[in-house]
Design an enzyme around this catalytic site. Structure first.
Site, PDB file in Angstrom:
ATOM      1  N   ASP A 109       0.841  -1.199   0.000  1.00 47.22           N
ATOM      2  CA  ASP A 109       0.000   0.000   0.000  1.00 47.22           C
ATOM      3  C   ASP A 109       0.877   1.250   0.000  1.00 47.22           C
ATOM      4  O   ASP A 109       2.023   1.214   0.457  1.00 47.22           O
ATOM      5  CB  ASP A 109      -0.884   0.031   1.265  1.00 47.22           C
ATOM      6  CG  ASP A 109      -1.900  -1.100   1.300  1.00 47.22           C
ATOM      7  OD1 ASP A 109      -2.262  -1.600   0.219  1.00 47.22           O
ATOM      8  OD2 ASP A 109      -2.317  -1.479   2.408  1.00 47.22           O
ATOM      9  N   ARG A 110       0.299   2.356  -0.453  1.00 50.84           N
ATOM     10  CA  ARG A 110       1.031   3.628  -0.516  1.00 50.84           C
ATOM     11  C   ARG A 110       1.690   3.963   0.823  1.00 50.84           C
ATOM     12  O   ARG A 110       2.835   4.423   0.867  1.00 50.84           O
ATOM     13  CB  ARG A 110       0.066   4.755  -0.901  1.00 50.84           C
ATOM     14  CG  ARG A 110       0.737   6.119  -1.071  1.00 50.84           C
ATOM     15  CD  ARG A 110      -0.267   7.251  -0.884  1.00 50.84           C
ATOM     16  NE  ARG A 110      -1.310   7.224  -1.891  1.00 50.84           N
ATOM     17  CZ  ARG A 110      -1.269   7.897  -3.043  1.00 50.84           C
ATOM     18  NH1 ARG A 110      -0.237   8.654  -3.319  1.00 50.84           N
ATOM     19  NH2 ARG A 110      -2.269   7.823  -3.887  1.00 50.84           N
TER      20      ARG A 110
END
Length: 294
Positions: free
Chosen positions: A135-136
């Protein structure tokens, strides 16, 4: 062979066989002879902590060879990504928070773009191929393939190639159990929210093993080992426990002690997809996480 990304600018390798230093470097770093010689001449190699420029230095099993990341990789500079290991087939990176693994929608800042730019600048005729994602706002270790053949090998044999992959997370509250296993079916709804159910809800079965490393009355430092790699798996399973990941704006409870998602991919152990040599990469647990448990 074990690789540890320390806070310094060196990657450490354990020596398992007798060999002359240059021969060993060429066999294990899998980079060009000219680049390897330049690193040696530029005082970028240490044996047991001492700099050596001697090509025919005799290595023995049990010695440690340290290779400078700055001297070896002076073309790649990014506040978002560090290259931990690179050969002609794969590149292992340490991703920072705030950057996507690959392009999504209108966002142009992603690891793949940064790697492709570096490959072009260093005259490598290759592109970064995404094999798995973080995930970011999750930091830590990732592997990218440098050609489609290696990408296919990794994609089709992922569970045979990657034999250990672990994350560390700061969870909200004091987790009482020392460890255990979490299982559920995970299904993403139309609002891109992953719903978890103990019964088959048409989603994918997910298994997470956890082990508490440290705890206070307010937070727990927990290691997760995934048996399955579902989207948002750790974040959803942590929320299922009643101890969501700190800083999680989607599945959390508002507890945000270090102003980031407290999830970090810190261990990646795999067989090289082409040479089949075992490789172990470790990234330090973020200091912000550790400070909560002093």
């Amino acid at each position: 062979m074990r690789y540890t990304n320390h806070l310094g600018e060196y990657t450490n390798y354990n020596v398992n066989e007798s060999a002359k230093l240059l021969d060993w470097l060429l066999a294990n770093l899998q980079q060009s002879k000219s680049k390897t010689k330049a690193t040696l001449q530029g005082r970028g190699i240490k044996v047991n902590g001492k700099v050596t420029t001697q090509f025919d230095y005799q290595l023995q099993p049990g010695m440690t060879v340290s290779v400078s990341r700055t001297k070896r990789n002076d073309m790649f500079k990014s506040r978002y990504v560090k290259i931990i290991y690179e050969d002609r087939h794969i590149v292992i990176v340490e991703k920072n928070i705030g950057v996507l693994s690959m392009a999504s929608g209108h966002s142009s800042l992603n690891v793949k773009v940064l790697l492709d730019k570096y490959f072009a600048q260093s005259h490598q005729k290759c592109h970064a191929h995404v094999v798995h994602r973080l995930d970011r706002d999750t930091s830590g270790l990732m592997v990218y393939a440098k050609n489609i053949e290696t990408e296919q090998i990794l994609e089709h044999n992922w569970h045979d190639i990657v034999y250990d992959r672990r994350y560390v997370a700061v969870l909200s509250g004091e987790v009482e159990e020392d460890g255990g296993t979490l299982t559920s079916y995970l299904k993403e709804n139309k609002d891109y929210f992953t719903e978890s159910s103990p019964y088959d809800n048409g989603g994918k079965y997910a298994v997470s093993h956890f082990h508490v490393l440290d705890r206070t009355t307010e937070h727990s430092l927990v290691e997760f080992k995934l048996e399955t790699g579902r989207k948002n798996q750790i974040r959803v399973h942590a929320a299922d426990m009643g101890h969501p990941v700190c800083g999680d704006m989607k599945y959390g409870n508002g507890d945000d002690p270090v102003h980031r998602l407290c999830l970090h991919a810190y261990l990646l152990c795999m067989y090289h997809p082409v040479t089949h040599k075992p490789m172990e990469f470790e990234s330090p647990i973020p200091a912000q996480f550790r400070r909560l448990f002093k």
